[in-house]
Design a protein around this motif. Sequence first.
Motif, PDB file in Angstrom:
ATOM      1  N   ALA B 125       0.857  -1.219  -0.073  1.00 22.47           N
ATOM      2  CA  ALA B 125      -0.074  -0.003   0.035  1.00 22.47           C
ATOM      3  C   ALA B 125       0.860   1.172   0.110  1.00 22.47           C
ATOM      4  O   ALA B 125       1.860   1.455   0.966  1.00 22.47           O
ATOM      5  CB  ALA B 125      -0.969  -0.068   1.046  1.00 22.47           C
ATOM      6  N   VAL B 126       0.658   2.188  -0.886  1.00 16.98           N
ATOM      7  CA  VAL B 126       1.467   3.330  -1.211  1.00 16.98           C
ATOM      8  C   VAL B 126       0.918   4.365  -0.335  1.00 16.98           C
ATOM      9  O   VAL B 126      -0.251   4.756  -0.301  1.00 16.98           O
ATOM     10  CB  VAL B 126       1.614   3.771  -2.650  1.00 16.98           C
ATOM     11  CG1 VAL B 126       2.455   4.913  -2.769  1.00 16.98           C
ATOM     12  CG2 VAL B 126       2.152   2.572  -3.385  1.00 16.98           C
ATOM     13  N   ARG B 127       1.770   5.091   0.394  1.00 15.57           N
ATOM     14  CA  ARG B 127       1.395   5.952   1.238  1.00 15.57           C
ATOM     15  C   ARG B 127       0.963   7.399   0.288  1.00 15.57           C
ATOM     16  O   ARG B 127       1.662   7.675  -0.635  1.00 15.57           O
ATOM     17  CB  ARG B 127       2.468   6.577   2.149  1.00 15.57           C
ATOM     18  CG  ARG B 127       2.269   7.613   2.971  1.00 15.57           C
ATOM     19  CD  ARG B 127       3.095   8.267   3.933  1.00 15.57           C
ATOM     20  NE  ARG B 127       2.671   9.285   5.092  1.00 15.57           N
ATOM     21  CZ  ARG B 127       3.327  10.234   5.701  1.00 15.57           C
ATOM     22  NH1 ARG B 127       4.638  10.507   5.228  1.00 15.57           N
ATOM     23  NH2 ARG B 127       2.905  10.905   6.624  1.00 15.57           N
ATOM     24  N   PRO B 128      -0.553   8.070   0.507  1.00 17.28           N
ATOM     25  CA  PRO B 128      -0.677   9.006  -0.205  1.00 17.28           C
ATOM     26  C   PRO B 128       0.327  10.294  -0.239  1.00 17.28           C
ATOM     27  O   PRO B 128       0.892  10.533   0.765  1.00 17.28           O
ATOM     28  CB  PRO B 128      -2.031   9.543   0.437  1.00 17.28           C
ATOM     29  CG  PRO B 128      -2.524   8.152   1.141  1.00 17.28           C
ATOM     30  CD  PRO B 128      -1.186   7.372   1.638  1.00 17.28           C
ATOM     31  N   GLY B 129       0.276  10.530  -1.359  1.00 13.76           N
ATOM     32  CA  GLY B 129       1.379  11.775  -1.547  1.00 13.76           C
ATOM     33  C   GLY B 129       2.662  11.427  -1.926  1.00 13.76           C
ATOM     34  O   GLY B 129       3.540  12.326  -2.045  1.00 13.76           O
ATOM     35  N   SER B 130       2.941  10.222  -2.181  1.00 16.19           N
ATOM     36  CA  SER B 130       4.198   9.539  -2.455  1.00 16.19           C
ATOM     37  C   SER B 130       4.558   9.866  -4.001  1.00 16.19           C
ATOM     38  O   SER B 130       3.584  10.129  -4.775  1.00 16.19           O
ATOM     39  CB  SER B 130       4.374   8.209  -2.180  1.00 16.19           C
ATOM     40  OG  SER B 130       4.475   7.701  -0.931  1.00 16.19           O
ATOM     41  N   THR B 131       5.790  10.153  -4.227  1.00  9.43           N
ATOM     42  CA  THR B 131       6.310  10.132  -5.462  1.00  9.43           C
ATOM     43  C   THR B 131       7.305   9.367  -5.805  1.00  9.43           C
ATOM     44  O   THR B 131       7.924   8.613  -4.958  1.00  9.43           O
ATOM     45  CB  THR B 131       6.557  11.318  -5.850  1.00  9.43           C
ATOM     46  OG1 THR B 131       7.865  11.670  -4.935  1.00  9.43           O
ATOM     47  CG2 THR B 131       5.682  12.650  -5.591  1.00  9.43           C
ATOM     48  N   ILE B 386       3.211 -10.188 -10.650  1.00  8.88           N
ATOM     49  CA  ILE B 386       2.866  -9.133  -9.845  1.00  8.88           C
ATOM     50  C   ILE B 386       1.878 -10.023  -8.841  1.00  8.88           C
ATOM     51  O   ILE B 386       0.914 -10.541  -9.107  1.00  8.88           O
ATOM     52  CB  ILE B 386       2.060  -7.996 -10.365  1.00  8.88           C
ATOM     53  CG1 ILE B 386       2.922  -7.338 -11.422  1.00  8.88           C
ATOM     54  CG2 ILE B 386       1.392  -7.239  -9.321  1.00  8.88           C
ATOM     55  CD1 ILE B 386       2.061  -5.960 -11.911  1.00  8.88           C
ATOM     56  N   ARG B 387       2.347 -10.082  -7.542  1.00  8.67           N
ATOM     57  CA  ARG B 387       1.494 -10.370  -6.525  1.00  8.67           C
ATOM     58  C   ARG B 387       0.318  -9.425  -5.787  1.00  8.67           C
ATOM     59  O   ARG B 387      -0.828  -9.870  -5.883  1.00  8.67           O
ATOM     60  CB  ARG B 387       2.060 -11.151  -5.249  1.00  8.67           C
ATOM     61  CG  ARG B 387       1.498 -11.706  -4.162  1.00  8.67           C
ATOM     62  CD  ARG B 387       2.046 -12.547  -3.522  1.00  8.67           C
ATOM     63  NE  ARG B 387       1.373 -13.343  -2.485  1.00  8.67           N
ATOM     64  CZ  ARG B 387       1.682 -14.244  -1.538  1.00  8.67           C
ATOM     65  NH1 ARG B 387       2.901 -14.664  -1.722  1.00  8.67           N
ATOM     66  NH2 ARG B 387       0.758 -14.846  -0.881  1.00  8.67           N
ATOM     67  N   TRP B 388       0.764  -8.167  -5.945  1.00  7.60           N
ATOM     68  CA  TRP B 388      -0.093  -7.191  -5.433  1.00  7.60           C
ATOM     69  C   TRP B 388       0.316  -5.992  -5.819  1.00  7.60           C
ATOM     70  O   TRP B 388       1.868  -5.552  -6.035  1.00  7.60           O
ATOM     71  CB  TRP B 388      -0.257  -7.038  -3.926  1.00  7.60           C
ATOM     72  CG  TRP B 388      -1.581  -6.450  -3.423  1.00  7.60           C
ATOM     73  CD1 TRP B 388      -1.749  -5.119  -3.088  1.00  7.60           C
ATOM     74  CD2 TRP B 388      -2.598  -7.479  -3.012  1.00  7.60           C
ATOM     75  NE1 TRP B 388      -3.189  -5.228  -2.587  1.00  7.60           N
ATOM     76  CE2 TRP B 388      -3.651  -6.607  -2.650  1.00  7.60           C
ATOM     77  CE3 TRP B 388      -3.178  -8.680  -2.989  1.00  7.60           C
ATOM     78  CZ2 TRP B 388      -5.034  -6.705  -2.201  1.00  7.60           C
ATOM     79  CZ3 TRP B 388      -4.173  -9.046  -2.526  1.00  7.60           C
ATOM     80  CH2 TRP B 388      -5.066  -8.074  -2.212  1.00  7.60           C
ATOM     81  N   GLY B 389      -0.125  -4.777  -6.113  1.00  7.18           N
ATOM     82  CA  GLY B 389       0.065  -3.499  -6.541  1.00  7.18           C
ATOM     83  C   GLY B 389      -0.848  -2.535  -6.257  1.00  7.18           C
ATOM     84  O   GLY B 389      -1.830  -2.515  -5.618  1.00  7.18           O
ATOM     85  N   SER B 390      -0.170  -1.168  -6.070  1.00  2.05           N
ATOM     86  CA  SER B 390      -0.618  -0.166  -5.578  1.00  2.05           C
ATOM     87  C   SER B 390      -0.265   1.202  -6.476  1.00  2.05           C
ATOM     88  O   SER B 390       0.906   1.332  -6.739  1.00  2.05           O
ATOM     89  CB  SER B 390      -0.496  -0.056  -4.176  1.00  2.05           C
ATOM     90  OG  SER B 390      -1.098   1.433  -3.555  1.00  2.05           O
ATOM     91  N   THR B 391      -1.045   1.885  -7.018  1.00  6.89           N
ATOM     92  CA  THR B 391      -0.744   3.226  -7.680  1.00  6.89           C
ATOM     93  C   THR B 391      -0.495   4.442  -6.764  1.00  6.89           C
ATOM     94  O   THR B 391      -1.000   4.577  -5.706  1.00  6.89           O
ATOM     95  CB  THR B 391      -1.852   3.709  -8.624  1.00  6.89           C
ATOM     96  OG1 THR B 391      -2.993   3.282  -8.238  1.00  6.89           O
ATOM     97  CG2 THR B 391      -1.710   2.708  -9.827  1.00  6.89           C
ATOM     98  N   LEU B 392       0.584   5.193  -7.467  1.00  7.88           N
ATOM     99  CA  LEU B 392       0.713   6.553  -6.443  1.00  7.88           C
ATOM    100  C   LEU B 392      -0.545   7.542  -6.534  1.00  7.88           C
ATOM    101  O   LEU B 392      -1.268   7.562  -7.474  1.00  7.88           O
ATOM    102  CB  LEU B 392       1.858   7.144  -7.240  1.00  7.88           C
ATOM    103  CG  LEU B 392       3.382   6.620  -7.490  1.00  7.88           C
ATOM    104  CD1 LEU B 392       4.167   7.456  -8.117  1.00  7.88           C
ATOM    105  CD2 LEU B 392       3.761   6.152  -5.911  1.00  7.88           C
ATOM    106  N   ARG B 393      -0.725   8.173  -5.753  1.00 13.36           N
ATOM    107  CA  ARG B 393      -2.026   9.081  -5.453  1.00 13.36           C
ATOM    108  C   ARG B 393      -1.760  10.140  -4.651  1.00 13.36           C
ATOM    109  O   ARG B 393      -0.909  10.146  -3.603  1.00 13.36           O
ATOM    110  CB  ARG B 393      -3.394   8.148  -5.050  1.00 13.36           C
ATOM    111  CG  ARG B 393      -3.402   7.536  -3.949  1.00 13.36           C
ATOM    112  CD  ARG B 393      -4.342   6.471  -3.647  1.00 13.36           C
ATOM    113  NE  ARG B 393      -4.293   5.708  -2.504  1.00 13.36           N
ATOM    114  CZ  ARG B 393      -4.727   6.042  -1.443  1.00 13.36           C
ATOM    115  NH1 ARG B 393      -5.538   7.352  -1.110  1.00 13.36           N
ATOM    116  NH2 ARG B 393      -4.547   5.303  -0.364  1.00 13.36           N
TER     117      ARG B 393
END
Lengths: 178, 393
Positions: B125-131, B386-393
Motif C-alpha cells: 500500500a503506497v502512502r498518499p502523496g508519495s512520488t 505481480i502479487r499485489w500492486g498499488s498506484t501513486l496518488r
Amino acid sequence: MLAMVRAATEEGSFAAVFNAHHRQAVRLAYLLTSDAFQAEDIAAEAFAKVYVRWKRGEVRDVGAYLRRAVANEANSKLRRRYLERRESSRRSGDDRGVRLVDEDAADRDEVWAALARLPDRQRHAVVLRYYEDLSEAETAQLLGCSVGTVKSQVSRGLAKLERMLDPAADAGRGGGSR
Amino acid sequence: MTRIEQRVRDSLQARATDVEPTPDLWDAVDRRITRRRRVRVTAWALAGAAALAAVLVVPGLLTGTISLPDIEPITPPPVEEVEVDVPAEPLIVVHDRDLSVVTAQEVRTLVTLPEEGESTFVHVAVRPGSTLDDLTVVTTTTAEGFHDLRWTRLVDGEVVVAHTAFEGAYAPAAAASTTASLSVPVWAPDGSAVAWIDQVGGDATLRVVGWDDGPGTGDPATDNTAFTLELPAGVPLHLQEWVGSVSTVEGMTEIRAVRDDLTTGWYTIPLLRQADGAWSQPAGAPSVTAEPGPPVDGVTAALAGVTDDVVVRFMVRLTDVGAVLVTDPYGTAVSTALPDDLQPDARAAALWLAPAGDGVVVGGSEAGVAWAVAPDGTLTPLDVPIRWGSTLR
C-alpha cells in the motif's frame, strides 16, 4: 433536421426514448449543478451511456436508469468543478446551454440562490430527496454512499439553507448548529 | 413536512419548469453515440489483431500508444495505430521477495527481502502523496506461517529505510501468532495513519497507527488505537480503501471493506477524526455497517474509487459467468469480463484493484497476474509477475 431523419431510421425508437425523457434529464442536471451549460452536457453524456445498455436490451426502466446516469455524471463533475466553472465563465454570453423560460425568475428566487451556495454533495442529496422524491435509501444507492451520509447531508443542507434564508431567526436561536 | 422543506420543494419545482432543453441536445447525444461506436470498432480491431499476434509489449502499452503487430489479419483493421488510454502511471508492485516499480519505461526492483529470512511479500500500500522521488510503502509479508507488516522509504531512488518491521505497540497480532490473520493495510487519505485488521479467532480488531516518518507519532492522541469490530465470526473482512470527506460531519471518514460472505454490497467502518487528531468511531453508531450493492448482477469481491469521492468507481463482481469488472456500478454499470487467468483467484482475499487515471489495474494475487483495463474496456496484460500492486496518488 438531419439528426431527426437519422433518429427515425438508424436509431429507431431511441429517439422516442429521448423525446420522452430529455426534458426531465436536463432539468435534473440543471438542479444538481445550477449550471445551464453543464446541464445539457451532462444530459447528453447520460443519454449516450444509456443508449449502449438500451440497445442491448439491458434497461428495463429507462427513466430510473437515466436519472442514475445524470446524477452520476453530475457527481463526477465535482472533481472537474474548477475547470468547468472557468469554462462556463469563459463561454458566458454564447447561446449554448439550457434555455430559461423566465430569465429573471431564478435571480428572484432566494431559495434557489441559497441552494446554489450549498456544497455539491449537500445540494445533490437535497435535490434528489425533494425534487425527485427519492427515499434516503434510494438516494444513497444513487450517490454511492451510505444512508447515514445522505441523512447527514440533507440535514446539514436544510439547516444551512435556513440560516442563509433567515439569519435573524437563526441568530435569535443562538446561532444554530455548526 | 417542515416549512424549509416545503420552500425547497417549491423552489426546485419552479426552477425545473423554468428549464427548456435546446434543440441542439439530440445532436449532442448523436455525436457522442457515434464517437463511442467508433471507439468500439477500433477496440475490436485491435483485440483481434493482438490475439492473432499473441504478442503484447507492455512498455509500449504503458506509453498509451500501440503499434499493431506486423501480421496478416483476417479482417484488416481500420487503423494502423490507435490511442489506448491504459494507465501510464507508475505502479508499485510486490512479488516473491521483490518490491518493484513498473513504469512506462521499465520494471525496476527497488528492494529485495533477504533470502535467509525466507519472507515473501503479500500486499503493498503506497502512502498518499508519495512520488517516485519520495516513496513510502507499507507491505505485508509472510514467513513460516507468520504475517508481518513492514515499511520502506526511498528518496531520490535511494533506500533510506529498508523493509523495517512494525514493532512493539505497532506490531500486528499475526507477527506473534500463526492463528492470527492480517488484512491488507490501508492509508488515511492524508497519509497521517495506516490501518489494518487483526483477526484472531472470531474477533476482528481494526488497528489504526499514526504516521510520523514511521509508525507511531509519540503523541498519545494520535499514536495508535484499536477498535473492536462487531461482525459475525468466521469470515474475515478485507479492507479496500480509506475514503475521506464522506459526509458533512467534520472529520468523518470511512474505510470500505468486503467479505467472502456473498454480500451484494460492501461494508463501511466509520472513523471520525477529533480536533486533536485522535481517531474514534461515532457514538451510538455500529462499528461496521453493511451497505447496499449496486443494481447489477453478482456479489462484491473488490472495490475501488477516488479517495476524496464518495462514489465507488470500480467493482469486481462474482457472477454466474465468472468474475466481472463493473465500471461505474451505480451509474452506467459497464461490465468487462475478466481474463481466464484471474478467474481462479475470484474471491475477495485474492483480488485487488488499483485505479490508474481513468482506468484501473486488476490483479490476482495467487496467479500473480495483473491486467490494465482502459476506460473503453480494453484489457492489457502487464507482462511481469505481480502479487499485489498499488498506484501513486
